[in-house]
Design a protein around this motif. Sequence first.
Motif, mmCIF file in Angstrom:
data_model
loop_
_atom_site.group_PDB
_atom_site.id
_atom_site.type_symbol
_atom_site.label_atom_id
_atom_site.label_comp_id
_atom_site.label_asym_id
_atom_site.label_seq_id
_atom_site.Cartn_x
_atom_site.Cartn_y
_atom_site.Cartn_z
ATOM 1 N N PRO A 44 -42.978 14.148 -9.277
ATOM 2 C CA PRO A 44 -43.330 13.732 -10.644
ATOM 3 C C PRO A 44 -44.177 14.755 -11.389
ATOM 4 N N LEU B 142 -35.746 10.720 -6.633
ATOM 5 C CA LEU B 142 -36.970 10.198 -7.233
ATOM 6 C C LEU B 142 -36.664 9.016 -8.144
ATOM 7 N N ASP C 201 -45.658 15.840 0.555
ATOM 8 C CA ASP C 201 -45.247 14.530 0.062
ATOM 9 C C ASP C 201 -44.451 14.694 -1.235
ATOM 10 N N ALA C 202 -43.135 14.621 -1.107
ATOM 11 C CA ALA C 202 -42.274 14.822 -2.274
ATOM 12 C C ALA C 202 -42.506 13.767 -3.347
ATOM 13 N N ARG C 203 -42.853 12.547 -2.943
ATOM 14 C CA ARG C 203 -43.001 11.469 -3.921
ATOM 15 C C ARG C 203 -44.201 11.684 -4.846
ATOM 16 N N SER C 204 -45.193 12.389 -4.390
ATOM 17 C CA SER C 204 -46.334 12.687 -5.269
ATOM 18 C C SER C 204 -46.156 14.027 -5.980
ATOM 19 N N ALA D 21 -43.236 10.725 5.175
ATOM 20 C CA ALA D 21 -42.971 11.066 3.782
ATOM 21 C C ALA D 21 -42.009 12.249 3.692
ATOM 22 N N GLY E 250 -34.210 6.970 -7.669
ATOM 23 C CA GLY E 250 -33.500 5.943 -6.922
ATOM 24 C C GLY E 250 -31.997 6.011 -7.078
ATOM 25 N N ARG F 228 -41.583 17.541 -12.422
ATOM 26 C CA ARG F 228 -40.422 17.086 -13.203
ATOM 27 C C ARG F 228 -40.529 17.436 -14.687
ATOM 28 N N SER G 47 -35.869 14.583 3.799
ATOM 29 C CA SER G 47 -36.407 13.346 4.353
ATOM 30 C C SER G 47 -36.885 13.603 5.780
#
Length: 357
Positions: free
Chosen positions: A219, A118, A213-216, A165, A120, A222, A159
């Motif tokens: 956060p 997350l 969707d891990a990206r949403s 996603a 990077g 976290r 992934s």
Amino acid sequence: MTLDPELAAWLDAHADGLDCGSTDAAALLPRLATAGLIGAGVPIAAGGSGGSCSSAIGAVAALARHSQAAAFVLWAQRVFIEYLLQSPNRALAEAYLPGLLAGTTAGASGLSNAMKFLGGIEALQVEARRRTDGWQLDGRLPWATNLLAQRFVVAVAASDVAGGAPAVFAVPATQAGVQRSADLDLVGLRGTATAALALSQVPLGPEHLLHEDARSYLPRVRPAFLGMQCGLSIGLARRCLASVRGSEDSGRALLAEPAGAIAADLDAAAARLSAGVDAGAFVDAPRALFLLRIQLAELAQQAAQLELQARGGAGYLHGRHGGFARRWREAAFLPIVTPSLVQLRTELARGSARQAA
């Protein structure tokens, strides 16, 4: 939070055993459940004792005063529960929450790699391939805690090999293709059932999906992940400072002033942490949370250093240190638990560079 006296006495008697691995890790979770610690901050409607996320931070901190290993296990268990509470898959939560809250199922947070992803810092180490009936997972988790043999369920971010996603899954120990290593040969915290996992063609269905969707999703979880992790530092620091204050050597009086300064900083940082987590302030503004995680780990190390000075040479003798040697190792663990302080500082530096560009 004050621990049940019976649990506190058991932890004091077994803290070194949990650290060196001579106390069975499986004996811990049921005791934490009976004491009501696993349900701290979990809504009553979901089977918990109510309260907010800061209640769970307080539970982790209360354990860390007695045993960092016990606190680390509670962190893993309680964070996995948070993953379920934040998941739209209500059937999954209903299937696992009773066992997790009772301590009969062990929850493992396999998202350390995902948290670095997350920020990077590194790529996801698990891949998911779509199948007609769900997904197939392949990859490896080099480190996960609370992997009680055949009793765990672990959160895994993967992934999408097709370019979609990344998603987050709950993977049970009994699923085909899940291989647990022997416990890792750790310097301490050996009674935490910490091991590596290899995932080979693991079949999963929609019933295992935490979020598509891990990206949403990441956060949102976290703040609990890092906030409860901060409880490890808070509890250890308070225990070390209590030892400094309890020193019988009059020559240690000069340590009272620095101990008081650390205590004041600790209380202020812990209050900011609890308020921010409960208000949801760190979801869109994680920088402040990263800074608190760094500060609290450093305060715990400063407190351990003061305890060493307060104990003097007695702290270096077997049978004379009152658990200090273990606390020294526990303090050494705090900067490297993922995300490590180096990783957090790297992410903070990147953020500052982006703002300056």
